[in-house]
Design an enzyme around this catalytic site. Structure first.
Site, PDB file in Angstrom:
ATOM      1  N   ASP A  43       0.821  -1.204   0.000  1.00 31.25           N
ATOM      2  CA  ASP A  43       0.000   0.000   0.000  1.00 31.25           C
ATOM      3  C   ASP A  43       0.863   1.266   0.000  1.00 31.25           C
ATOM      4  OD1 ASP A  43      -2.483  -1.411   0.091  1.00 31.25           O
ATOM      5  OD2 ASP A  43      -2.210  -1.722   2.227  1.00 31.25           O
ATOM      6  N   GLU A 146      -9.603  -2.281   3.793  1.00 32.96           N
ATOM      7  CA  GLU A 146      -9.286  -2.052   5.199  1.00 32.96           C
ATOM      8  C   GLU A 146     -10.159  -0.949   5.790  1.00 32.96           C
ATOM      9  OE1 GLU A 146      -4.742  -3.575   4.403  1.00 32.96           O
ATOM     10  OE2 GLU A 146      -5.127  -1.426   4.672  1.00 32.96           O
TER      11      GLU A 146
END
Length: 265
Positions: A43, A146
Protein backbone atom coordinates in the site's frame (compact mmCIF):
# COMPACT_ATOMS: atom_id res chain seq x y z
CA UNK A 1 -13.42 -16.28 -6.45
CA UNK A 2 -14.92 -12.97 -7.60
CA UNK A 3 -12.59 -11.25 -10.05
CA UNK A 4 -12.35 -7.53 -9.30
CA UNK A 5 -9.37 -6.86 -11.53
CA UNK A 6 -9.41 -3.98 -14.01
CA UNK A 7 -8.79 -4.10 -17.74
CA UNK A 8 -5.59 -2.46 -19.01
CA UNK A 9 -7.57 0.57 -20.09
CA UNK A 10 -9.25 0.83 -16.68
CA UNK A 11 -5.91 0.46 -14.90
CA UNK A 12 -4.45 3.41 -16.79
CA UNK A 13 -7.58 5.45 -16.04
CA UNK A 14 -7.29 4.67 -12.31
CA UNK A 15 -3.62 5.60 -12.37
CA UNK A 16 -4.32 8.96 -14.01
CA UNK A 17 -7.26 9.61 -11.68
CA UNK A 18 -5.22 9.01 -8.51
CA UNK A 19 -2.24 11.03 -9.75
CA UNK A 20 -4.55 13.94 -10.53
CA UNK A 21 -6.25 13.55 -7.13
CA UNK A 22 -2.91 13.86 -5.31
CA UNK A 23 -1.90 16.87 -7.40
CA UNK A 24 -5.23 18.67 -6.90
CA UNK A 25 -5.37 17.89 -3.16
CA UNK A 26 -1.91 19.39 -2.71
CA UNK A 27 -2.78 22.45 -4.77
CA UNK A 28 -5.97 23.07 -2.79
CA UNK A 29 -3.90 22.98 0.41
CA UNK A 30 -1.46 25.52 -1.01
CA UNK A 31 1.50 23.18 -1.29
CA UNK A 32 3.34 21.01 -3.77
CA UNK A 33 4.91 18.73 -1.15
CA UNK A 34 3.87 15.59 0.71
CA UNK A 35 5.09 13.35 3.53
CA UNK A 36 4.54 9.59 3.38
CA UNK A 37 5.27 6.87 5.91
CA UNK A 38 7.01 3.97 4.15
CA UNK A 39 6.51 0.50 5.60
CA UNK A 40 7.86 -1.66 2.79
CA UNK A 41 4.35 -2.97 2.16
CA UNK A 42 2.36 -2.81 -1.05
CA UNK A 43 0.00 0.00 0.00
CA UNK A 44 2.68 2.53 0.95
CA UNK A 45 4.82 1.47 -2.00
CA UNK A 46 2.05 2.01 -4.55
CA UNK A 47 1.19 5.35 -2.94
CA UNK A 48 4.84 6.40 -3.17
CA UNK A 49 5.05 5.52 -6.87
CA UNK A 50 1.89 7.50 -7.65
CA UNK A 51 2.90 10.46 -5.46
CA UNK A 52 6.23 10.75 -7.26
CA UNK A 53 4.34 10.82 -10.55
CA UNK A 54 2.01 13.52 -9.20
CA UNK A 55 4.45 15.78 -7.34
CA UNK A 56 7.97 14.86 -8.44
CA UNK A 57 10.50 12.87 -6.44
CA UNK A 58 12.02 15.98 -4.87
CA UNK A 59 8.64 16.90 -3.35
CA UNK A 60 7.89 13.60 -1.60
CA UNK A 61 9.54 13.08 1.80
CA UNK A 62 9.53 9.45 2.94
CA UNK A 63 9.63 8.47 6.60
CA UNK A 64 10.79 4.98 7.58
CA UNK A 65 9.72 4.43 11.19
CA UNK A 66 10.68 1.03 12.61
CA UNK A 67 9.54 -0.02 16.07
CA UNK A 68 10.63 -2.78 18.42
CA UNK A 69 8.66 -5.41 16.48
CA UNK A 70 9.13 -4.13 12.93
CA UNK A 71 10.37 -6.80 10.55
CA UNK A 72 13.91 -6.04 9.36
CA UNK A 73 12.97 -7.15 5.85
CA UNK A 74 10.04 -4.72 5.74
CA UNK A 75 12.22 -1.84 6.85
CA UNK A 76 14.86 -2.78 4.31
CA UNK A 77 12.15 -2.85 1.62
CA UNK A 78 10.93 0.59 2.76
CA UNK A 79 14.40 2.08 2.35
CA UNK A 80 14.83 0.27 -0.97
CA UNK A 81 11.60 1.88 -2.26
CA UNK A 82 12.82 5.35 -1.25
CA UNK A 83 16.19 4.79 -2.88
CA UNK A 84 14.68 3.25 -6.02
CA UNK A 85 12.35 6.23 -6.47
CA UNK A 86 15.08 8.71 -5.58
CA UNK A 87 13.04 10.47 -2.90
CA UNK A 88 14.57 12.04 0.22
CA UNK A 89 13.81 10.02 3.33
CA UNK A 90 14.55 9.84 7.04
CA UNK A 91 14.68 6.87 9.38
CA UNK A 92 13.14 7.45 12.82
CA UNK A 93 13.26 4.76 15.51
CA UNK A 94 9.92 5.00 17.32
CA UNK A 95 10.66 2.56 20.14
CA UNK A 96 12.26 5.16 22.47
CA UNK A 97 9.14 7.34 22.09
CA UNK A 98 6.73 4.45 22.75
CA UNK A 99 8.81 3.43 25.77
CA UNK A 100 8.35 6.92 27.20
CA UNK A 101 4.60 6.44 26.99
CA UNK A 102 4.89 3.10 28.77
CA UNK A 103 7.14 4.61 31.42
CA UNK A 104 4.35 7.11 32.04
CA UNK A 105 1.61 4.45 32.04
CA UNK A 106 3.23 1.05 32.73
CA UNK A 107 -0.15 -0.63 33.30
CA UNK A 108 -0.51 -0.93 29.50
CA UNK A 109 2.87 -2.57 28.92
CA UNK A 110 1.45 -6.08 28.41
CA UNK A 111 -1.58 -4.93 26.41
CA UNK A 112 -0.61 -5.96 22.88
CA UNK A 113 -3.36 -4.00 21.14
CA UNK A 114 -2.88 -0.81 23.15
CA UNK A 115 0.87 -0.78 22.61
CA UNK A 116 0.48 -1.64 18.92
CA UNK A 117 -1.92 1.27 18.47
CA UNK A 118 0.51 3.55 20.35
CA UNK A 119 3.14 2.66 17.76
CA UNK A 120 0.77 3.59 14.93
CA UNK A 121 -0.15 6.89 16.63
CA UNK A 122 3.50 7.72 17.24
CA UNK A 123 4.14 7.37 13.52
CA UNK A 124 1.19 9.70 12.83
CA UNK A 125 2.62 12.36 15.15
CA UNK A 126 5.99 12.17 13.40
CA UNK A 127 4.33 12.39 9.98
CA UNK A 128 2.60 15.60 11.01
CA UNK A 129 5.65 17.03 12.77
CA UNK A 130 7.59 16.80 9.52
CA UNK A 131 4.63 17.83 7.34
CA UNK A 132 3.85 20.92 9.41
CA UNK A 133 7.49 21.97 9.34
CA UNK A 134 7.69 21.54 5.56
CA UNK A 135 4.19 22.84 4.73
CA UNK A 136 3.36 19.46 3.25
CA UNK A 137 0.40 17.09 3.02
CA UNK A 138 0.40 13.79 4.91
CA UNK A 139 -0.53 11.05 2.44
CA UNK A 140 -2.34 8.01 3.78
CA UNK A 141 -1.92 4.47 2.52
CA UNK A 142 -5.30 2.97 3.39
CA UNK A 143 -7.22 0.94 0.81
CA UNK A 144 -10.97 0.39 0.51
CA UNK A 145 -10.95 -3.12 1.96
CA UNK A 146 -9.29 -2.05 5.20
CA UNK A 147 -11.36 1.13 5.47
CA UNK A 148 -14.65 -0.76 5.24
CA UNK A 149 -13.80 -3.21 8.04
CA UNK A 150 -11.99 -0.65 10.20
CA UNK A 151 -8.64 -2.37 9.88
CA UNK A 152 -6.50 0.60 10.84
CA UNK A 153 -5.71 2.58 13.99
CA UNK A 154 -7.99 5.50 14.73
CA UNK A 155 -5.80 8.63 14.88
CA UNK A 156 -2.88 6.42 13.84
CA UNK A 157 -2.54 5.32 10.22
CA UNK A 158 -6.06 6.73 9.79
CA UNK A 159 -4.81 10.23 10.72
CA UNK A 160 -3.86 11.67 7.33
CA UNK A 161 -4.87 14.41 4.92
CA UNK A 162 -6.03 12.06 2.16
CA UNK A 163 -6.03 8.40 1.11
CA UNK A 164 -4.98 8.28 -2.56
CA UNK A 165 -5.67 4.54 -2.95
CA UNK A 166 -8.73 4.56 -0.68
CA UNK A 167 -11.05 3.65 -3.56
CA UNK A 168 -9.24 0.39 -4.39
CA UNK A 169 -9.88 -3.07 -2.98
CA UNK A 170 -6.72 -4.91 -1.96
CA UNK A 171 -6.85 -7.10 -5.06
CA UNK A 172 -6.90 -3.94 -7.19
CA UNK A 173 -4.03 -2.40 -5.19
CA UNK A 174 -1.85 -5.35 -6.12
CA UNK A 175 -2.90 -5.15 -9.76
CA UNK A 176 -2.28 -1.41 -10.08
CA UNK A 177 1.06 -1.76 -8.28
CA UNK A 178 2.20 -4.27 -10.87
CA UNK A 179 0.93 -1.99 -13.63
CA UNK A 180 3.03 1.00 -12.47
CA UNK A 181 6.18 -1.09 -12.08
CA UNK A 182 6.35 -2.14 -8.44
CA UNK A 183 8.57 -5.26 -8.25
CA UNK A 184 6.69 -8.57 -8.09
CA UNK A 185 8.23 -9.58 -4.75
CA UNK A 186 6.68 -6.50 -3.11
CA UNK A 187 3.34 -6.97 -4.88
CA UNK A 188 3.01 -10.52 -3.54
CA UNK A 189 4.54 -10.01 -0.08
CA UNK A 190 2.15 -10.96 2.79
CA UNK A 191 0.74 -7.72 4.22
CA UNK A 192 1.45 -6.80 7.85
CA UNK A 193 0.70 -3.71 9.92
CA UNK A 194 3.83 -4.38 11.99
CA UNK A 195 2.09 -3.62 15.27
CA UNK A 196 3.44 -6.66 17.13
CA UNK A 197 5.81 -9.54 16.50
CA UNK A 198 4.64 -12.09 13.93
CA UNK A 199 1.51 -10.11 13.06
CA UNK A 200 0.00 -10.54 9.58
CA UNK A 201 -3.10 -8.81 8.29
CA UNK A 202 -4.92 -11.90 7.06
CA UNK A 203 -4.33 -13.85 10.26
CA UNK A 204 -5.60 -10.99 12.38
CA UNK A 205 -8.60 -10.38 10.12
CA UNK A 206 -9.37 -14.10 10.07
CA UNK A 207 -9.97 -14.07 6.31
CA UNK A 208 -7.82 -13.82 3.19
CA UNK A 209 -7.96 -10.57 1.23
CA UNK A 210 -9.42 -12.04 -1.95
CA UNK A 211 -12.38 -13.43 0.00
CA UNK A 212 -12.73 -10.22 2.01
CA UNK A 213 -12.75 -8.15 -1.19
CA UNK A 214 -15.43 -10.36 -2.69
CA UNK A 215 -17.69 -10.15 0.39
CA UNK A 216 -17.30 -6.38 0.52
CA UNK A 217 -18.01 -5.95 -3.20
CA UNK A 218 -21.05 -8.23 -3.24
CA UNK A 219 -22.63 -7.61 0.17
CA UNK A 220 -21.36 -4.43 1.86
CA UNK A 221 -20.95 -2.33 -1.30
CA UNK A 222 -23.26 -4.50 -3.37
CA UNK A 223 -26.89 -5.61 -3.32
CA UNK A 224 -26.59 -9.28 -2.38
CA UNK A 225 -27.85 -10.78 0.85
CA UNK A 226 -25.67 -12.77 3.24
CA UNK A 227 -26.98 -16.04 1.82
CA UNK A 228 -26.58 -14.99 -1.81
CA UNK A 229 -23.07 -13.70 -1.17
CA UNK A 230 -21.97 -16.94 0.47
CA UNK A 231 -23.44 -18.84 -2.46
CA UNK A 232 -21.54 -16.73 -5.00
CA UNK A 233 -18.11 -17.05 -3.34
CA UNK A 234 -16.57 -20.50 -3.44
CA UNK A 235 -15.91 -22.12 -0.03
CA UNK A 236 -17.30 -19.12 1.87
CA UNK A 237 -19.88 -19.59 4.63
CA UNK A 238 -22.73 -17.37 5.74
CA UNK A 239 -20.94 -17.05 9.09
CA UNK A 240 -17.91 -15.52 7.36
CA UNK A 241 -20.09 -13.07 5.46
CA UNK A 242 -21.89 -12.12 8.68
CA UNK A 243 -18.56 -11.56 10.42
CA UNK A 244 -17.37 -9.18 7.68
CA UNK A 245 -20.70 -7.36 7.86
CA UNK A 246 -20.31 -6.97 11.62
CA UNK A 247 -16.76 -5.62 11.22
CA UNK A 248 -18.15 -3.03 8.82
CA UNK A 249 -20.93 -1.99 11.19
CA UNK A 250 -18.79 -1.90 14.34
CA UNK A 251 -16.10 0.22 12.68
CA UNK A 252 -18.51 2.89 11.45
CA UNK A 253 -17.21 5.32 14.09
CA UNK A 254 -13.75 5.22 12.49
CA UNK A 255 -15.09 6.49 9.19
CA UNK A 256 -16.89 9.50 10.67
CA UNK A 257 -15.87 12.79 12.20
CA UNK A 258 -16.13 12.47 16.02
CA UNK A 259 -19.80 13.16 16.90
CA UNK A 260 -21.11 16.08 18.91
CA UNK A 261 -24.62 16.73 20.28
CA UNK A 262 -27.07 18.39 17.91
CA UNK A 263 -27.50 22.15 18.57
CA UNK A 264 -30.38 23.08 20.83
CA UNK A 265 -33.09 25.13 19.16
Amino acid sequence: MIDLRFSEEELEARRDHIVQFIRETAESAGTDRAVLGLSGGIDSTLTAYLAVEALGKENLHGLVMPGAVSDDENMSDAEWVAQELGIPYDLFEINPIVNKFLDTYPEAEDDQLAVGNARARTRAVLNYLVANHENALVLGTGNRSEALVGYYTKYGDGAVDCHPIGNLYKQQVRQLAGHVGVPEELVEKPPTAGLWAGQTDEEELGIDYDTLDAVLALHVDGPLSVTATAREIEETTEEQVERVSQMYERSEHKRRVPPAPEPLE
